[in-house]
Design a protein around this motif. Structure first.
Motif, PDB file in Angstrom:
ATOM      1  N   LYS A   1      -8.570  -1.484  -3.983  1.00  0.00           N
ATOM      2  CA  LYS A   1      -7.742  -2.215  -4.992  1.00  0.00           C
ATOM      3  C   LYS A   1      -7.026  -1.074  -5.680  1.00  0.00           C
ATOM      4  O   LYS A   1      -7.516  -0.298  -6.348  1.00  0.00           O
ATOM      5  CB  LYS A   1      -8.668  -3.078  -5.842  1.00  0.00           C
TER       6      LYS A   1
ATOM      7  N   ASN B   1       2.039  -4.417  -6.510  1.00  0.00           N
ATOM      8  CA  ASN B   1       0.907  -4.587  -5.526  1.00  0.00           C
ATOM      9  C   ASN B   1       0.342  -6.299  -5.797  1.00  0.00           C
ATOM     10  O   ASN B   1      -0.543  -6.822  -4.716  1.00  0.00           O
ATOM     11  CB  ASN B   1      -0.547  -3.890  -6.141  1.00  0.00           C
TER      12      ASN B   1
ATOM     13  N   ASN C   1      -8.686   2.619   0.470  1.00  0.00           N
ATOM     14  CA  ASN C   1      -7.436   2.848  -0.391  1.00  0.00           C
ATOM     15  C   ASN C   1      -6.603   3.792   0.304  1.00  0.00           C
ATOM     16  O   ASN C   1      -6.809   4.775   0.188  1.00  0.00           O
ATOM     17  CB  ASN C   1      -7.951   3.187  -1.680  1.00  0.00           C
TER      18      ASN C   1
ATOM     19  N   ARG D   1      -2.995  -5.892  -2.880  1.00  0.00           N
ATOM     20  CA  ARG D   1      -4.159  -4.828  -3.599  1.00  0.00           C
ATOM     21  C   ARG D   1      -4.462  -5.186  -5.136  1.00  0.00           C
ATOM     22  O   ARG D   1      -5.354  -4.544  -5.873  1.00  0.00           O
ATOM     23  CB  ARG D   1      -3.532  -3.457  -3.386  1.00  0.00           C
TER      24      ARG D   1
ATOM     25  N   SER E   1       0.915  -1.179   0.153  1.00  0.00           N
ATOM     26  CA  SER E   1      -0.129   0.022   0.034  1.00  0.00           C
ATOM     27  C   SER E   1       0.988   1.027  -0.024  1.00  0.00           C
ATOM     28  O   SER E   1       0.440   2.303   0.359  1.00  0.00           O
ATOM     29  CB  SER E   1      -0.718   0.116   1.178  1.00  0.00           C
TER      30      SER E   1
END
Length: 824
Positions: free
Chosen positions: A217, A418, A709, A189, A18
């Motif tokens: 995502k 990710n 997010n 993610r 992230s």
């Protein structure tokens, strides 16, 4: 990788996966897509296996209702598979739902009797067996049940989209896409998004926006090619490394030692990643590429070596069978876990080989991912050369996939970062090392240079990105060899970019104060692990007293490091304790307390933006702010007892205030309930493993807000400041009714019972005694009201006293040297 991708420890994955996204989108386009009013409230998940149940848990955690349907295998219990999946979710470790209560949003059913339940679903995602005939038959039964405008997607990574929609009507085809999640869905993610030509671009963009905002995502558009982006390139890297390990008899753990944290990648590196994901998943994905990509220039890389087939035949599938490339061994003489490695020659598990390479220790001290990768891969050491030999083929392979799996470098980097928890994607790695230097080394070593790179250099192009202030602002178009701008997304704030634009108002070695625009400032820590130290305290004081008043409407406390803050600077505290500077320790605690109080009682809004780890002092700073806008993946708690002390930055006071509010809402009043709740939370060093858990446990208030997010976190915190400023109400100081000496004696008696059972040491009892005295208000009667100032005074005095104990100093020393708490 899909259907079982690597899962490093959840906090680590969250931290790496992230990081602020380098993605930009056209703000104008974003505004237009929101007018399409994408509002998804109910979702159908078809298939309750590992991926299906993981998707169900995640979308339920996002607040959606879920219909989880699977095939009937038992006529007496037709919903058995879905019911079993939900039961397994409740026991999953790490947890796949953000709080157990979210699982109540999932209703189990079956594909024979309950397809009619999907008639009011806004989105139906299919996650059944990778068999085209099975999928087509299911779609045929599903199509008449769908409401107008509902989205349908498949989680496939091996069947072309055009084959999936054959025979379906126009309405079905216009809303059918591939949404390829990575497992574990909560922690990784990446979501690869593939659409057919019939799907309207604006509607697809609106759906992608919802997936980004509601599910958190990183949605990466991919071409309809076998295994898409992440698995095509990521599995190539693992398979190439496996072939090298077998050919050169290099132990798997040795290769992992240079391909994990040392290379700014997930700690699970290559082979541990395969164990976590499932060796069978690795093999199935490799087979897909081998079978479906006959023209791949290194197709044989995806061919099973005999050893991999041996692992499959003998169920050496990794974590799911408790043995794969590695397995747990007996505890060592100190009672610590050990791991054994599979020896390809003998097919036996043997003790792991460890290389004492000095550069690996050097790399641990480097925080910047680019610097870490550059240091490792350019190092003329055995470790550096080994890492380069593993990485170089994948750099070439990534370039050669442009135009086949996606259209540009940015989507490849986003997918790999990710989906596999890398901190740099392959094209960022090219630029970090320098394209010309990489090519020179490849030519010297007689390695193949990608044709596109040869074309670039022939035209004087020496990077895949154009960079400004450490941020990519344009990416190379492989067709035109021109740079296409990477458009900014108004929801994404990148502090490094703001620094380059001259938005830093004040700074020192530990933190910076930024102008976020719209009259909102941001105080960002950047010390080691963002630990609170003198520099942070000093700038916090100056910010609140000098920089904000008359210039800004409010303040965000947030940053874009790996963690929000892992606590106070323990090295500083331990050194002062060893030097017996206990007055200095108490003074530092006092300054931290009052910096926190300034945040609480500031005449303007203060909003914390915590994420990943917010422990000890990081938790205290979050609590001190008037409001928190936190990332869903938040690991927050007061953990000071683990190092032999108690919270002394206002944490004890904040826990009393918050527990009083939380319990009062349930009708539990009086002096003792809040004290018991605070004592339990602090005394057990409880760490909440999500924003939702922390909110339900009272660490965060109901007025605090979750952001799914992390890329949008600072933007959302800024919006909260502006909203509060429109009708600002200052916080008022409170007094507390506490039980006094009688309450503290009752808590100490409970601790003595734990001692008698062998569950607490003598030193634990001393720490708990100090904590009980603070939370009960010291020596007061039930009719007395205790001020906030008095609690803070008790906090810092107890903290300094506990620092004087040798056993406390030993606990601090142990956590700094080993990362593990010492029980003494």
């Amino acid at each position: 990788m899909a259907a079982g991708t690597a899962s490093p420890p959840c906090a680590s994955v969250a931290a790496r996966a992230s990081r602020p996204s380098s993605k930009r989108s056209d703000p104008t386009t974003r505004t237009d897509t929101r007018r399409l009013d994408m509002n998804i409230k109910k979702i159908g998940v078809l298939g309750s296996g590992v991926m299906g149940s993981g998707i169900a848990a995640h979308v339920a955690s996002a607040g959606c209702s879920v219909e989880l349907l699977d095939i009937v295998i038992d006529e007496a219990a037709p919903d058995k598979l879905a019911e079993g999946a939900i039961a397994a979710l409740a026991k999953s470790k790490p947890a796949l739902a953000m709080h157990p209560s979210f699982l109540k949003k999932i209703r189990p059913g079956n594909l024979r009797d309950h397809l009619d339940r999907l008639s009011d679903c806004d989105w139906v995602v299919e996650v059944v067996k990778e068999d085209l005939a099975i999928k087509r038959e299911l779609y045929g039964r599903l199509e008449p049940q769908l409401k107008a405008g509902a989205w349908i997607s498949s989680n496939t990574s091996g069947i072309p989209l055009k084959l999936l929609v054959e025979g379906r009507g126009d309405a079905f085809r216009k809303h059918f896409v591939i949404t390829h999640f990575f497992n574990p869905v909560r922690y990784l993610r990446l979501l690869e998004f593939v659409k057919g030509p019939e799907v309207d671009e604006q509607e697809a963009l609106a759906f992608r926006t919802w997936l980004e905002e509601a599910l958190g995502k990183e949605v990466v558009p991919a071409f309809d090619s076998p295994t898409f982006i992440g698995n095509r390139i990521g599995i190539h890297g693992i398979m190439a490394t496996l072939h090298m390990a077998l050919a050169e008899k290099i132990p798997f753990e040795v290769l992992d030692s240079v391909l994990g944290d040392a290379a700014a990648r997930a700690k699970s590196a290559a082979f541990r990643t395969a164990d976590l994901a499932g060796v069978d998943i690795l093999a199935a994905t490799a087979k897909n590429v081998y079978d479906l990509c006959p023209n791949d220039e290194v197709r044989d890389t995806f061919k099973f070596p005999e050893f991999l087939q041996y692992m499959l035949d003998n169920k050496l599938l990794g974590n799911k069978t408790k043995q794969g490339f590695f397995k747990k061994g007996p505890k060592d003489a100190k009672g610590k876990k050990t791991f054994l490695a599979l020896d390809p020659a003998t097919r036996e598990y043997i003790p792991q080989v460890k290389r004492d390479w000095p550069i690996l220790k050097e790399l641990k001290g480097i925080d910047d991912p680019a610097e870490k990768v550059r240091t490792l891969l350019t190092s003329d050491t055995e470790a550096g050369r080994l890492a380069w030999r593993c990485v170089a083929p994948n750099l070439t392979y990534s370039v050669n996939r442009l135009g086949e799996v996606t259209d540009g470098p940015l989507n490849v980097d986003r997918a790999i970062k990710n989906g596999f928890a890398f901190e740099l994607g392959p094209f960022e790695t090219w630029d970090t090392l320098g394209v010309e230097r990489v090519v020179a080394r490849m030519r010297f070593e007689e390695l193949s240079v990608p044709p596109l790179v040869e074309q670039m250099l022939a035209k004087g192009i020496t990077s895949f990105y154009r960079w400004e202030h450490g941020t990519p602002v344009a990416q190379l178009n492989p067709k035109t060899l021109a740079y296409d701008p990477i458009l900014e997304d108004r929801r994404v704030t990148i502090l490094k970019r703001e620094e380059g634009r001259g938005k830093v108002i004040a700074e020192n070695g530990s933190c910076q104060l930024y102008d976020l625009g719209d009259d909102v400032a941001c105080l960002a820590f950047h010390s080691k692990m963002n630990a609170l130290d003198d520099g942070i305290i000093l700038l916090m004081e100056d910010t609140i007293q000098k920089h904000i008043p008359g210039r800004f409407k409010g303040l965000v406390v947030g940053n874009q490091g790996q963690h929000f803050s892992a606590g106070a600077n323990l090295v500083m505290v331990l050194n002062a304790a060893k030097d017996k500077q206990f007055d200095q320790i108490e003074e530092v605690a006092r300054r931290l307390q009052y910096a926190g109080r300034m945040l609480t009682y500031a005449p303007f809004p203060t909003v914390a933006a915590p994420f990943n780890l917010a422990l000890g002092g990081g938790c205290e700073m979050t609590m001190a702010c008037q409001r928190a806008v936190g990332h869903a993946e938040l690991y927050i708690g007061l953990v000071e007892v683990g190092v032999g002390v108690i919270p002394a930055g206002g944490g004890c006071l904040q826990m009393l205030l918050r527990m009083e509010d939380a319990l009062a809402a349930k009708g539990e009043l009086g002096p003792m309930p809040k004290v018991k709740a605070a004592f339990q939370g602090i005394g057990t060093a409880n760490v909440n493993t999500s924003f939702d858990e922390a909110q339900r446990n009272g660490y965060l208030r109901r007025t605090d807000r979750r952001v799914m997010n992390k890329a949008f976190l600072l933007h959302e915190a800024k919006q909260e400041v502006l909203k509060m400023a429109a009708d600002f109400q200052p916080v008022k100081e409170r007094t507390l009714r506490l039980p006094g000496r009688g309450g503290s004696e009752a808590l100490k008696m409970a601790v003595r019972d734990f001692q008698l059972q062998g569950l607490a040491s003598e030193h634990d009892a001393i720490i708990m005694g100090e904590l009980a005295n603070i939370l009960c208000g010291g020596d007061v009667s039930l009719v007395q009201e205790v001020s906030e100032e008095r609690i803070l005074e008790l906090e810092r005095q107890a903290f300094a006293r506990l620092c004087s104990f040798e056993k406390t100093q030993a606990r601090m020393d142990a956590i700094l040297k080993t990362g593990r708490p010492l029980r003494n």
